[in-house]
Each structure stands twice: as structure tokens, then as C-alpha cells.
Write an enzyme that holds these catalytic residues in place. Structure first.
Site, mmCIF file in Angstrom:
data_model
loop_
_atom_site.group_PDB
_atom_site.id
_atom_site.type_symbol
_atom_site.label_atom_id
_atom_site.label_comp_id
_atom_site.label_asym_id
_atom_site.label_seq_id
_atom_site.Cartn_x
_atom_site.Cartn_y
_atom_site.Cartn_z
ATOM 1 N N THR A 8 0.826 -1.213 0.000
ATOM 2 C CA THR A 8 0.000 0.000 0.000
ATOM 3 C C THR A 8 0.856 1.258 0.000
ATOM 4 O O THR A 8 1.973 1.256 0.544
ATOM 5 C CB THR A 8 -0.896 0.013 1.261
ATOM 6 O OG1 THR A 8 -1.472 1.310 1.405
ATOM 7 C CG2 THR A 8 -0.114 -0.277 2.526
ATOM 8 N N TYR A 59 -1.526 0.211 10.170
ATOM 9 C CA TYR A 59 -1.833 -0.460 8.890
ATOM 10 C C TYR A 59 -0.610 -0.394 7.964
ATOM 11 O O TYR A 59 -0.117 -1.425 7.484
ATOM 12 C CB TYR A 59 -3.053 0.201 8.239
ATOM 13 C CG TYR A 59 -3.269 -0.248 6.820
ATOM 14 C CD1 TYR A 59 -3.617 -1.569 6.535
ATOM 15 C CD2 TYR A 59 -3.107 0.640 5.747
ATOM 16 C CE1 TYR A 59 -3.803 -1.987 5.229
ATOM 17 C CE2 TYR A 59 -3.289 0.224 4.444
ATOM 18 C CZ TYR A 59 -3.625 -1.087 4.189
ATOM 19 O OH TYR A 59 -3.795 -1.504 2.892
#
Ligand code: UFG
Length: 339
Positions: free
Chosen positions: A124, A148
């Protein structure tokens, strides 16, 4: 066209019943691959698996995972299964390190024990944190600002260390920017219980599911004061996985690629496109900045095109929003007919 022939190539897809995974499974099926999806269905749906076979299982269940890998004998694995909500990762960090880092370690141990030596990893843009230089290039130092992003960064590190120690093992990590849109035939799309993403929130507001759409900050240092993101259609992202897979299958080296279009749209621009596509002048309200939002996140993404031959076909925000809107209408129909 990214014409890739994967006829009879055996690919294991973890998280293949989820939003991005299911679009990649669709593309793999169209390319002729033999697919096995391993998914615990915690956020995915069995009906989203349009091709191949589904084994319902958890990455924490290493016994089932090993049995599955041993009997399927995949040539490569595409690993999606993960937790993905930035906000939740801040309040429940251990969940993210367990699901995203520890489970990836479990999977890698099984793969090495079974001599599977090629992996595509869903990473990501959150690994970059708040980069100073935009567009952000792959060699930018990683500095995630939430668990995350950190949990994904740690898995990237696991992959790098493993491939350095064991040259038979090769991987490609794909760093996704803002993934949106849906299958143009509305068979699959995003279906989260608590959608937080801008395009989905905007469309659900147009549908009346939410009374209004909050604009999180109008005082950013951008031309219209709202945040800029690089929105990529999920089918183009799926093709990126296929070219990455081909790269590994052709003997290519481990590598990391950004996945975006290299230009962005502001929150205010997305809202205008959503109003035009839906024909609904839905209500917006100005709200304070959301924690951890960088003003601008746009990919430097030439390498995916020049080195892997990726050719995006849907670099058009109106098309992205239109396919997402058609999917929202389809979801609503399904919900109504389910009572
Ligand atoms: N936004 C609003 N109102 C909303 C929802 C979002 O104004 O109701 C704004 C956000 O503040 C942000 C922009 O719209 O400025 C995009 O927000 P999203 O939540 O759609 O996406 P993010 O950019 O926060 O995050 C997404 C993924 C992450 C990934 C990141 C990388 O959710 O997993 O892109 O670019 F890491």
C-alpha cells in the site's frame, strides 16, 4: 492490451473473495489460470469468486493452509488476505500486526516448506506515510504513520530478507494507491460493512444511505484546499498483478512497484464527478481534517509500464465512478431481493 496467457498455470490467491482479490481472480480466470482461493470470508463473499475453487480457511490455521498448498501445488501465490482500515489499525494495532504481518509470516513458512517460490504481495501507499516529494517514487524511504502501513511495511521487509537469504524465492510487492471502481458488468465490487472510502461514501450518500457527505478539510495546501489522491480502477490494478506474475514466471527478479496513474483528483473534484455520474445533487458538509491524511498522494508509476509492460485502460475518473455507481445500484437490488 495486456494479453497474458496463464493457461493451466496454478495460482493460489489468499483473500480472493475480497474486493481487489476477486477482481484479480476474475482476470486470472480470463487468462486461463487454474485458481484456488483461500479466504476466511471475514470480509469477503463466496459469490465474488467468479473463477476457480474456494477453500474457506484462515491464515492462522497453518495446518489447513499446508494441506491446501500441498494438494494444490501452486506455482505462485498472490497474497491479499489482510485487514485494511487505517482508522481501525490505530485503535486495534495488534489485530493489524497479527493479520497482516504474523499471518504473512505463517504463509511464507508454509510456502517455503512446500517449495512454492513466487509471491505477489498486496502492499500500500500507506507505507510512505506523508512523503515530501510528489509524485512519490518507489525508492522513497518508508515512514508509515499508522499501524496499517507499518504492518504492510514489515511484511515487505520479511519478503526482502527472505529473498536475500533464499535466492530461489522471488516476489513482487505492489503498492496500491487509491483503488476504486468495479467490474463493468456489476458482478463484483466493493462491499464493506463500514465503508470509509470517499467514492463509496459519496455514492451511498447519493443513494440516501447516508444523509450527507463530510469533506474532511478544505484548508490543505492544494489548489482547492481538499486532499488529492491517485484513484486507480480495480481492473487496471488487477492487470498489474498479471504482468507482475508474468515477470516472476519468466524468471524476473524480486521487485516493488507503485500502482496508480501518476496524477490525482481532489476530494472536491471527486464529489463533482459523483454528482454528475449519479445525477444526484447530494448534500456535502465541511468537517475538520481527518487524522493522518497527507495533503497529496500521487504515484510515480512509470516503472510498472516501462519495466513490466503494464497498459492501463481505465484512466478516467468518470468511468471509475460510473462502474462503482452501477455496482452500488446492483448491491441495492440484491439487498432488496434478499428482503
Ligand atoms: N474523505 C472525505 N470524506 C469521506 C471519506 C474520505 O473527505 O467521507 C477524504 C479523505 O480525507 C481523503 C480522501 O477523501 O483526503 C480519500 O480518502 P479515502 O478514505 O477514500 O482513502 P485514503 O486516501 O485515506 O486511503 C486509501 C486506502 C488506504 C491506502 C491509501 C493509500 O484506504 O488503504 O489509500 O493511498 F493506504
Amino acid at each position: 492490451m495486456n494479453q497474458i496467457d496463464l493457461k493451466n498455470r496454478r495460482i493460489l490467491v489468499t483473500g480472493g473473495a475480497g474486493y481487489i482479490g476477486s477482481h484479480v481472480v476474475k482476470a486470472l480466470g480470463e487468462a486461463g489460470a487454474e485458481i484456488l482461493v483461500y479466504d476466511n470470508l471475514s470480509t469477503g463473499n463466496a459469490s465474488a469468486v467468479l473463477s476457480g475453487r474456494l477453500v474457506v480457511g484462515d491464515l492462522a490455521d497453518t495446518v489447513l493452509m499446508k494441506k491446501t498448498v500441498e494438494s494444490f501445488r501452486p506455482e505462485a501465490v498472490i497474497h491479499f488476505a489482510a485487514s485494511i482500515e487505517v482508522g481501525e489499525s490505530v485503535s486495534r494495532p495488534l489485530k493489524y500486526y497479527r493479520n497482516n504481518t504474523v499471518n504473512a509470516l505463517n504463509l511464507l513458512e508454509v510456502l517455503r516448506a512446500c517449495r512454492v517460490d513466487q509471491m505477489i504481495f498486496s502492499s500500500t501507499a500507506a507505507v510512505y506515510g506523508e512523503p515530501e516529494l510528489i509524485p512519490v517514487a518507489e525508492q522513497t524511504p518508508l515512514d508509515p504513520i499508522n499501524p496499517y502501513g507499518a504492518s504492510k511495511m514489515m511484511t515487505e521487509r520479511l519478503l526482502a530478507d527472505l529473498s536475500a537469504a533464499d535466492p530461489d524465492f522471488r516476489y513482487v510487492a505492489l503498492r496500491y494507491f487509491n483503488v476504486a471502481g468495479a467490474d463493468p458488468q456489476s458482478r463484483i465490487g466493493q462491499d464493506y460493512k463500514n465503508p470509509t472510502h470517499l467514492i463509496t461514501r459519496a455514492l451511498k450518500t447519493a443513494l440516501g444511505v447516508f444523509p450527507q457527505l463530510g469533506i474532511f478539510g478544505r484548508d490543505y495546501p492544494t489548489p482547492d484546499g481538499t486532499c488529492i489522491r491517485d484513484y486507480i480502477h480495480v481492473d487496471d490494478l488487477a492487470t498489474a498483478h498479471l504482468v507482475a506474475l508474468k515477470h516472476l514466471m519468466d524468471g524476473g527478479d524480486s521487485d516493488i512497484f507503485n500502482c496508480g496513474y501518476g496524477h490525482g483528483a481532489s476530494v472536491a473534484e471527486v464529489v463533482e464527478v459523483a454528482r454528475t455520474v449519479t445525477g444526484v445533487d447530494f448534500k456535502i458538509v465541511d468537517e475538520p481534517r481527518r487524522d493522518g491524511d497527507p495533503p497529496e498522494l500521487v504515484a510515480r508509476c512509470q516503472r510498472l509500464r516501462t519495466e513490466l509492460g503494464w497498459q492501463p485502460e481505465h484512466d478516467d475518473l468518470a468511468y471509475i465512478v460510473k462502474t462503482a455507481w452501477d455496482w452500488e445500484l446492483e448491491l441495492q437490488k440484491r439487498q432488496e431481493s434478499a428482503g
